[in-house]
Design an enzyme around this catalytic site. Structure first.
Site, mmCIF file in Angstrom:
data_model
loop_
_atom_site.group_PDB
_atom_site.id
_atom_site.type_symbol
_atom_site.label_atom_id
_atom_site.label_comp_id
_atom_site.label_asym_id
_atom_site.label_seq_id
_atom_site.Cartn_x
_atom_site.Cartn_y
_atom_site.Cartn_z
ATOM 1 N N CYS A 99 0.823 -1.212 0.000
ATOM 2 C CA CYS A 99 0.000 0.000 0.000
ATOM 3 C C CYS A 99 0.853 1.257 0.000
ATOM 4 O O CYS A 99 0.551 2.241 -0.673
ATOM 5 C CB CYS A 99 -0.959 -0.001 1.188
ATOM 6 S SG CYS A 99 -0.132 0.009 2.798
ATOM 7 N N HIS A 139 -1.754 1.550 7.642
ATOM 8 C CA HIS A 139 -2.059 1.388 6.227
ATOM 9 C C HIS A 139 -1.826 2.730 5.544
ATOM 10 O O HIS A 139 -1.602 3.742 6.209
ATOM 11 C CB HIS A 139 -3.521 0.944 6.095
ATOM 12 C CG HIS A 139 -3.935 0.528 4.725
ATOM 13 N ND1 HIS A 139 -3.258 -0.413 3.983
ATOM 14 C CD2 HIS A 139 -4.981 0.938 3.935
ATOM 15 C CE1 HIS A 139 -3.869 -0.582 2.816
ATOM 16 N NE2 HIS A 139 -4.905 0.232 2.768
ATOM 17 N N ASN A 159 -8.208 3.196 -2.096
ATOM 18 C CA ASN A 159 -7.523 2.093 -1.427
ATOM 19 C C ASN A 159 -6.806 1.206 -2.448
ATOM 20 O O ASN A 159 -6.861 1.454 -3.658
ATOM 21 C CB ASN A 159 -8.535 1.271 -0.607
ATOM 22 C CG ASN A 159 -7.883 0.512 0.530
ATOM 23 O OD1 ASN A 159 -6.671 0.541 0.719
ATOM 24 N ND2 ASN A 159 -8.687 -0.197 1.301
#
Length: 355
Positions: free
Chosen positions: A163, A299, A319
């Protein structure tokens, strides 16, 4: 005595009906999300038990909704995972590193000069007396950079905790597109392989990645020149000189108590990258998350816009879990209360050169 027998029979019938219904749901879940569980195997029943617990958690979360626009929870690709598995297999990012950022709350630092906004009115933190409400009144009520064609398609990071790399390269790609009017995806794999102050598919940190790029004068290559593999490997040096470099004056700070800075940057500069606590996102389907979210950033996402006109004002976050999660891969995070620790680490970049 007869009443208790009837009650027992009723409970057994109800339990059986619920069990059958949930197992049917589970079979449909396996089909929709292409899970490889053999019927009646130990793994099948193990995952079914976790699925049942997830269903109860989803019900509890939805029962706590306080507004029609509040986040709605349901089945996602991760409903068959425990929270521990979800954190270790999906999130992976080494969240504790985000806590090392200096808290700039109350600092007198000028985030960006007004000249960088071509005359737009950016508030100087030195002024200090402007409240968030006053600043918001100077901003567009809605911003969505997707409508400008500078945001790439949603990535599915799979089992690679990438990520951080995707968020960095996607945001830089967006800033390049803002200058060139053409989106070209830069290589996240280059960061996964070469950013030696991060951990590849085992996680990373936005600020550390930007520091690595600047300190090493890195030219970021196009994804076509350094293709995505979604694993960590040896750093390659293709015989290619064309790419993108960023300015050294990127910002990467904790913005707790200063979300007006984030809004100004989104409105007047472009998309941002941000750390967040994604633990509750496991079962997210749509709506705006404004409660029950953790405060331990683990994240990274790209913030591509905001909406101040909704009953629950929100950021629009892109995302990296594919389009079959959330709102086609996006989610909405409430503005103003550090929801999901969204202010833990916020970064903006400027482009130095494009070859």
């Amino acid at each position: 005595m007869n009443i208790s027998i009837y009650t027992l029979i009723y409970q057994l019938i109800t339990f059986s009906a619920n069990f059958i219904q949930q197992e049917q749901q589970f079979r449909q879940f396996i089909k929709v999300y292409n899970k490889n569980y053999t019927f009646n195997s130990s793994e099948y029943w193990h995952r079914f038990t976790i699925f049942q617990r997830s269903i109860e958690k989803i019900k509890n979360l939805n029962n706590q909704r306080k507004h029609p626009n509040s986040a709605l929870f349901g089945l996602t690709p991760f409903t068959d995972l425990t929270l521990t598995e979800f954190k270790s297999k999906v999130i992976k990012t080494i969240g504790k590193r985000y806590k090392q950022r200096n808290d700039v709350t109350g600092s007198k630092r000028l985030l960006l000069s007004s000249s960088q906004y071509n005359g737009n009115n950016l508030t100087n933190q030195d002024d200090g007396d402007l409240s968030m409400d006053k600043i918001i009144k100077t901003l567009p009520p809605q911003v969505d950079w997707r409508s400008k064609g500078i945001i790439g398609n949603v990535i599915a990071q799979g089992k690679c905790g990438s990520c951080w790399a995707h968020t960095v390269t996607e945001t830089i790609s967006s800033m390049v597109a803002l200058e060139t009017n053409k989106f070209t995806r830069l290589s996240a794999q280059q960061l996964l392989d070469c950013s030696d102050n991060n951990y590849g598919c085992n996680g990373g940190d936005l600020c550390e990645a930007l520091n690595w790029i600047v300190k090493n004068n890195v030219t970021l290559l196009k994804e076509t020149d350094y293709p995505l593999r979604l694993d960590s490997g040896q750093c390659r040096q293709p015989n290619i000189t064309n790419g993108v470099q960023i300015e050294s004056n990127f910002t990467c700070h904790r913005q707790t108590g200063h979300e007006e800075n984030m809004l100004q940057l989104i409105a007047n500069h472009g998309p941002l990258m941000a750390a967040a606590d994604a633990s509750i996102w496991q079962h997210y389907v749509n709506g705006t998350i404004h409660e029950n979210c953790g405060q331990d950033a683990n994240h990274a996402v790209q913030i591509v816009g905001y909406n101040l006109q909704d009953d629950i004002p929100y950021y629009i976050a892109r995302n990296t879990w594919g389009t079959n999660w959330g709102m086609d891969g996006y989610l909405q995070i409430a503005i103003g209360n550090n929801t999901c620790d969204i202010t833990a680490e916020v970064s903006a970049v400027w482009i130095k050169s494009i070859d």
